[in-house]
Design an enzyme around this catalytic site. Sequence first.
Site, short mmCIF file in Angstrom:
data_model
loop_
_atom_site.label_atom_id
_atom_site.label_comp_id
_atom_site.label_asym_id
_atom_site.label_seq_id
_atom_site.Cartn_x
_atom_site.Cartn_y
_atom_site.Cartn_z
N ASP A 130 -17.25 7.14 -1.60
CA ASP A 130 -15.99 7.08 -0.99
C ASP A 130 -15.65 8.40 -0.26
O ASP A 130 -16.23 9.59 -0.41
CB ASP A 130 -14.66 6.57 -1.72
CG ASP A 130 -13.40 6.39 -1.38
OD1 ASP A 130 -13.40 6.27 -0.05
OD2 ASP A 130 -12.43 6.39 -2.14
N GLN A 171 -10.03 -3.66 -3.79
CA GLN A 171 -11.49 -3.37 -3.34
C GLN A 171 -12.30 -3.47 -4.49
O GLN A 171 -13.40 -3.89 -4.50
CB GLN A 171 -11.35 -2.02 -2.95
CG GLN A 171 -12.61 -1.48 -2.45
CD GLN A 171 -12.85 -2.17 -1.17
OE1 GLN A 171 -12.31 -2.26 -0.09
NE2 GLN A 171 -14.18 -2.59 -0.93
N ARG A 216 0.79 -1.20 -0.02
CA ARG A 216 0.02 -0.08 -0.07
C ARG A 216 0.82 1.38 -0.05
O ARG A 216 1.67 1.38 0.91
CB ARG A 216 -0.80 -0.02 1.35
CG ARG A 216 -1.67 1.31 1.49
CD ARG A 216 -2.67 1.14 2.35
NE ARG A 216 -3.77 0.48 1.62
CZ ARG A 216 -5.04 0.62 2.19
NH1 ARG A 216 -5.48 1.14 3.28
NH2 ARG A 216 -5.94 -0.25 1.89
N ARG A 244 -13.60 -8.73 1.23
CA ARG A 244 -12.18 -8.54 1.09
C ARG A 244 -11.42 -9.84 1.34
O ARG A 244 -10.58 -10.07 0.59
CB ARG A 244 -11.66 -7.27 1.89
CG ARG A 244 -12.11 -5.89 1.47
CD ARG A 244 -11.60 -5.47 0.17
NE ARG A 244 -10.13 -5.55 -0.10
CZ ARG A 244 -9.45 -4.63 0.35
NH1 ARG A 244 -9.80 -3.63 0.93
NH2 ARG A 244 -8.09 -4.71 0.34
N1 NVA Z 1 -9.67 6.76 -1.45
C1 NVA Z 1 -9.67 6.38 -0.13
C2 NVA Z 1 -9.66 4.61 0.03
C3 NVA Z 1 -9.55 4.12 1.29
C4 NVA Z 1 -9.83 2.54 1.29
C5 NVA Z 1 -7.97 6.59 0.25
O1 NVA Z 1 -6.97 6.33 -0.55
O2 NVA Z 1 -7.90 6.96 1.34
N1 CP Z 2 -11.38 -0.29 2.14
C1 CP Z 2 -10.06 -0.38 2.56
O1 CP Z 2 -8.96 -0.64 1.84
O2 CP Z 2 -9.93 -0.32 4.03
P1 CP Z 2 -8.44 -0.25 4.76
O3 CP Z 2 -8.02 1.34 4.23
O4 CP Z 2 -9.11 -0.30 6.15
O5 CP Z 2 -7.51 -1.31 4.24
#
Ligand code: NVA
Ligand code: CP
Length: 307
Positions: A222, A132, A102, A290
């Site tokens: 979102d 996701q 991530r 998930r």
């Molecule tokens: N758009 C959000 C998604 C979180 C799962 C982010 O990048 O923070």
């Molecule tokens: N939806 C999602 O990716 O959640 P997290 O940020 O908690 O991993």
Amino acid sequence: MQQKHLVSLMDWSTGDIQEVLALTTRVKTRPDDFRTALLGKTLAMIFQKKSTRTRVSFEVGMFQLGGHALFLSGTDIQLGRGETIADTARVLSRYVDIIMARVYGQEDIDNLAKWSSVPVINGLSDRFHPCQALTDYFTMQEVFGEDLRGKKLVYVGDGNNMAHSLLLCGVKLGVHVAIVSPEGYWPDVEIVKAAQAVDPKLVTVTHDPHDATKGADVIYTDVWASMGQEQEQKIREKAFAGYTVDDALFANANENAVFMHCLPAHRGEEVSESVCDGPRSIIFQQAENRLHTQKALMMLLSGWNGP
Ligand code: NVA
Ligand code: CP
């Protein structure tokens, strides 16, 4: 599985996506059949940003498949002191069987995939959140049936990583994806073009939430400020005024429409509490899925070819 990595879904075919969704159904229905599917395998999980669902679903998923997962905070490994992505990828590849990361910049995922000799999974970047999106279309299949062609998903909010991944994955499954964002917050034009190249009739980008939500089977939203954009929160609250998914907006959708959100949610901002926690909301079904989707994805990318 034809694909070695999951970096964006850009180059994934409908068949690749369907393969993950089909195995997800099997994994969810009969988890005991897969207890040793990844026996002795190790997953490295690099996190430059926070996570609840992604971290826990991958870690629990790997455990349930007989493997092991390592949580590597981006600031605790040498990456945080300037060791390059290329070196990190080449070193980790010699210890582990899959790398999930991530990150902020998509180039970090692209570089991990370039230099890693083992599969790399994008666990969210500023540009994409493919894990996701795969989960969300699996969840839609549970609600509407396996064939999603002709369904309409309306995403109301920021043209961000979620919008991009829902768009790319959706059109490949025959879903009409409408992205509704205020001017200045539209999805990236290159990604819209890539989706249009699959089928232009399945892509809508507009700023009018009331018109676009008519006939929706799914209304999705979102957060307005994603991770890394926290300092823009106030500006974004102003820009997104009128884009809250509330009862009035939801009333435009089809009778059997559902509300979806990748979570975490900010009730009172992008969605009202009444919709988020209302009878048409399937947000926790998505969150659970998930786990099942991550298991299927890891099995397919690591070459599992069991019965
Ligand atoms: N758009 C959000 C998604 C979180 C799962 C982010 O990048 O923070
Ligand atoms: N939806 C999602 O990716 O959640 P997290 O940020 O908690 O991993």
